[in-house]
Enzyme design. Structure first.
Site, PDB file in Angstrom:
ATOM      1  N   GLY A   1       0.824  -1.286  -0.098  1.00  0.00           N
ATOM      2  CA  GLY A   1      -0.130   0.096  -0.083  1.00  0.00           C
ATOM      3  C   GLY A   1       0.709   1.136  -0.220  1.00  0.00           C
ATOM      4  O   GLY A   1       0.556   2.191   0.667  1.00  0.00           O
TER       5      GLY A   1
ATOM      6  N   TYR B   1     -12.975  -2.985  11.350  1.00  0.00           N
ATOM      7  CA  TYR B   1     -11.728  -2.323  11.234  1.00  0.00           C
ATOM      8  C   TYR B   1     -11.003  -2.427  12.644  1.00  0.00           C
ATOM      9  O   TYR B   1      -9.886  -2.861  12.561  1.00  0.00           O
ATOM     10  CB  TYR B   1     -11.528  -0.888  10.936  1.00  0.00           C
TER      11      TYR B   1
ATOM     12  N   ASN C   1       1.694  -2.364   5.335  1.00  0.00           N
ATOM     13  CA  ASN C   1       0.756  -1.185   5.462  1.00  0.00           C
ATOM     14  C   ASN C   1      -0.509  -1.085   4.832  1.00  0.00           C
ATOM     15  O   ASN C   1      -1.612  -0.453   5.270  1.00  0.00           O
ATOM     16  CB  ASN C   1       1.674  -0.063   5.004  1.00  0.00           C
TER      17      ASN C   1
HETATM   18  P1  NAP Z   1      -4.609   5.271   2.271  1.00  0.00           P
HETATM   19  O1  NAP Z   1      -4.278   6.724   1.680  1.00  0.00           O
HETATM   20  O2  NAP Z   1      -6.092   5.332   1.854  1.00  0.00           O
HETATM   21  O3  NAP Z   1      -3.768   4.238   1.071  1.00  0.00           O
HETATM   22  C1  NAP Z   1      -3.910   3.058   1.019  1.00  0.00           C
HETATM   23  C2  NAP Z   1      -3.017   2.287   0.258  1.00  0.00           C
HETATM   24  O4  NAP Z   1      -3.199   0.789   0.473  1.00  0.00           O
HETATM   25  C3  NAP Z   1      -2.992   2.572  -1.167  1.00  0.00           C
HETATM   26  O5  NAP Z   1      -1.438   2.714  -1.485  1.00  0.00           O
HETATM   27  C4  NAP Z   1      -3.583   1.409  -1.798  1.00  0.00           C
HETATM   28  O6  NAP Z   1      -3.252   1.073  -2.989  1.00  0.00           O
HETATM   29  C5  NAP Z   1      -3.300   0.212  -0.884  1.00  0.00           C
HETATM   30  N1  NAP Z   1      -4.240  -0.651  -0.924  1.00  0.00           N
HETATM   31  C6  NAP Z   1      -5.579  -0.772  -0.498  1.00  0.00           C
HETATM   32  N2  NAP Z   1      -6.141  -1.856  -0.696  1.00  0.00           N
HETATM   33  C7  NAP Z   1      -5.200  -2.771  -1.115  1.00  0.00           C
HETATM   34  C8  NAP Z   1      -5.061  -4.286  -1.487  1.00  0.00           C
HETATM   35  N3  NAP Z   1      -6.126  -4.986  -1.418  1.00  0.00           N
HETATM   36  N4  NAP Z   1      -3.762  -4.577  -1.995  1.00  0.00           N
HETATM   37  C9  NAP Z   1      -2.798  -3.759  -1.982  1.00  0.00           C
HETATM   38  N5  NAP Z   1      -2.742  -2.424  -1.638  1.00  0.00           N
HETATM   39  C10 NAP Z   1      -3.869  -2.022  -1.255  1.00  0.00           C
HETATM   40  O7  NAP Z   1      -4.398   4.894   3.543  1.00  0.00           O
HETATM   41  P2  NAP Z   1      -3.422   5.587   4.703  1.00  0.00           P
HETATM   42  O8  NAP Z   1      -4.094   6.499   5.478  1.00  0.00           O
HETATM   43  O9  NAP Z   1      -1.929   5.806   4.227  1.00  0.00           O
HETATM   44  O10 NAP Z   1      -3.165   4.231   5.842  1.00  0.00           O
HETATM   45  C11 NAP Z   1      -2.170   3.120   5.621  1.00  0.00           C
HETATM   46  C12 NAP Z   1      -2.175   2.203   6.623  1.00  0.00           C
HETATM   47  O11 NAP Z   1      -2.313   2.714   7.832  1.00  0.00           O
HETATM   48  C13 NAP Z   1      -3.489   1.582   6.595  1.00  0.00           C
HETATM   49  O12 NAP Z   1      -3.460   0.269   6.990  1.00  0.00           O
HETATM   50  C14 NAP Z   1      -4.452   2.232   7.776  1.00  0.00           C
HETATM   51  O13 NAP Z   1      -5.364   1.455   8.401  1.00  0.00           O
HETATM   52  C15 NAP Z   1      -3.516   2.628   8.740  1.00  0.00           C
HETATM   53  N6  NAP Z   1      -3.840   3.665   9.555  1.00  0.00           N
HETATM   54  C16 NAP Z   1      -3.979   5.078   8.902  1.00  0.00           C
HETATM   55  C17 NAP Z   1      -4.196   6.004   9.853  1.00  0.00           C
HETATM   56  C18 NAP Z   1      -4.399   7.427   9.173  1.00  0.00           C
HETATM   57  O14 NAP Z   1      -4.834   8.142   9.853  1.00  0.00           O
HETATM   58  N7  NAP Z   1      -4.239   7.761   7.903  1.00  0.00           N
HETATM   59  C19 NAP Z   1      -4.302   5.883  11.228  1.00  0.00           C
HETATM   60  C20 NAP Z   1      -4.318   4.424  11.905  1.00  0.00           C
HETATM   61  C21 NAP Z   1      -3.943   3.660  10.636  1.00  0.00           C
HETATM   62  P3  NAP Z   1      -3.906   1.799  -4.349  1.00  0.00           P
HETATM   63  O15 NAP Z   1      -3.400   3.268  -4.412  1.00  0.00           O
HETATM   64  O16 NAP Z   1      -3.636   1.178  -5.576  1.00  0.00           O
HETATM   65  O17 NAP Z   1      -5.826   1.946  -4.033  1.00  0.00           O
END
Ligand code: NAP
Length: 256
Positions: A21, A164, A99
């Site tokens: 991701g 989640y 991630n």
């Molecule tokens: P994001 O901006 O929505 O990006 C998600 C990433 O995951 C993208 O690169 C997406 O690829 C990829 N992805 C989604 N489904 C996938 C799959 N089935 N196979 C491969 N890649 C996949 O998310 P983010 O906010 O950066 O979050 C990243 C991680 O941190 C997640 O696990 C989230 O739960 C965790 N997290 C985030 C926060 C926050 O505040 N942002 C807080 C706590 C935890 P595409 O671009 O190709 O769709």
């Protein structure tokens, strides 16, 4: 784990880090940070080829090395095939950052089976498939560092995010088990639990939701992707050689 070489004249020998991701958000920040630390970074993504390619160019313009690696983490056969090809070309994965994640928010009463399945498939089983596949090469080379990206929600729960939270809490139990199981092979496994970080995922929140969240963050601000990438880079590095099975909260004090 040995210190990565930043010598660009021995590029084939660069240690390999896979970030799932990595096309956007936290994953992209982590990929850039690990490239700066001297890793060849494999940028995994699900569909956003343009963003992933942009990140690869950015890393290469800064003198780093990166590969594009498209696969769906929720499909175990895709994960196995992709990691086999990757390690054939670039050697064993030394650092894996699991991630990739999605959120499908719903009150429990309205939670649809397909949304529950999708959340567990991507957020929990996806990470397990990747760690299982990467650990084969790590065990042979007797070194590795796995970092699972969980969430503060997995530690403290959140109304409207039960599926989640279940997936993210599951990663903590999984990561601690992996830490115990693979320590004798010099493979460490730690968990980073971000709080609210500014990315596309949190960009979907309304102003009212953001205000309510900020009231519960003692440091009074959302985090940045770099707050997470620094924590990951530390856990991946030899400076963390004696740390395994731990949950590192990066949450502005939201969960203490
Ligand atoms: P994001 O901006 O929505 O990006 C998600 C990433 O995951 C993208 O690169 C997406 O690829 C990829 N992805 C989604 N489904 C996938 C799959 N089935 N196979 C491969 N890649 C996949 O998310 P983010 O906010 O950066 O979050 C990243 C991680 O941190 C997640 O696990 C989230 O739960 C965790 N997290 C985030 C926060 C926050 O505040 N942002 C807080 C706590 C935890 P595409 O671009 O190709 O769709």
């Amino acid at each position: 784990m040995t210190s990565p070489s930043a010598d660009s004249s021995t590029q084939t020998a660069l240690p390999l880090a896979l970030v799932t991701g990595a096309s956007r958000g936290l994953g992209a920040a982590i990929a850039k940070r690990l490239a700066r630390a001297g890793y060849r970074v494999a940028i995994n993504y699900a569909s956003n080829e343009a963003k992933a390619a942009e990140l690869k160019s950015e890393i290469e313009s800064a003198g780093g090395r990166a590969e594009l690696c498209r696969f769906n983490v929720a499909e175990s056969s895709e994960v196995d095939t992709a990691l086999e090809l990757l390690t054939k070309s670039h050697g064993p994965i030394e650092v894996l950052v699991a991630n990739a994640g999605i959120t499908i928010d719903s009150l429990l009463m309205r939670l649809k089976d397909e949304d529950l399945d999708r959340t567990l498939d991507v957020d929990l089983k996806g990470a397990i498939y990747c760690v299982r596949a990467a650990s084969r090469g790590m065990m042979k080379s007797r070194k590795g560092s796995v970092i699972l990206i969980s969430s503060v929600v997995g530690e403290m729960g959140n109304a409207g995010q039960s599926a989640y939270a279940a997936a993210k809490a599951g990663l903590i139990g999984f990561g601690k088990s992996v830490a115990r199981e693979l320590a004798s092979r010099n493979i460490r496994c730690n968990i980073v639990a971000p709080g609210y970080i500014q990315t596309d995922m949190t960009g979907a929140l309304t102003e009212a939701q953001k205000d309510a969240i900020l009231r519960n963050i003692p440091l009074g601000t959302f985090g940045s992707p770099d707050d997470i990438s620094e924590a990951v880079a530390f856990l991946a590095s030899p400076a963390a050689r004696y740390i395994t099975g731990q949950v590192l909260g990066v949450n502005g004090g939201m969960y203490i």
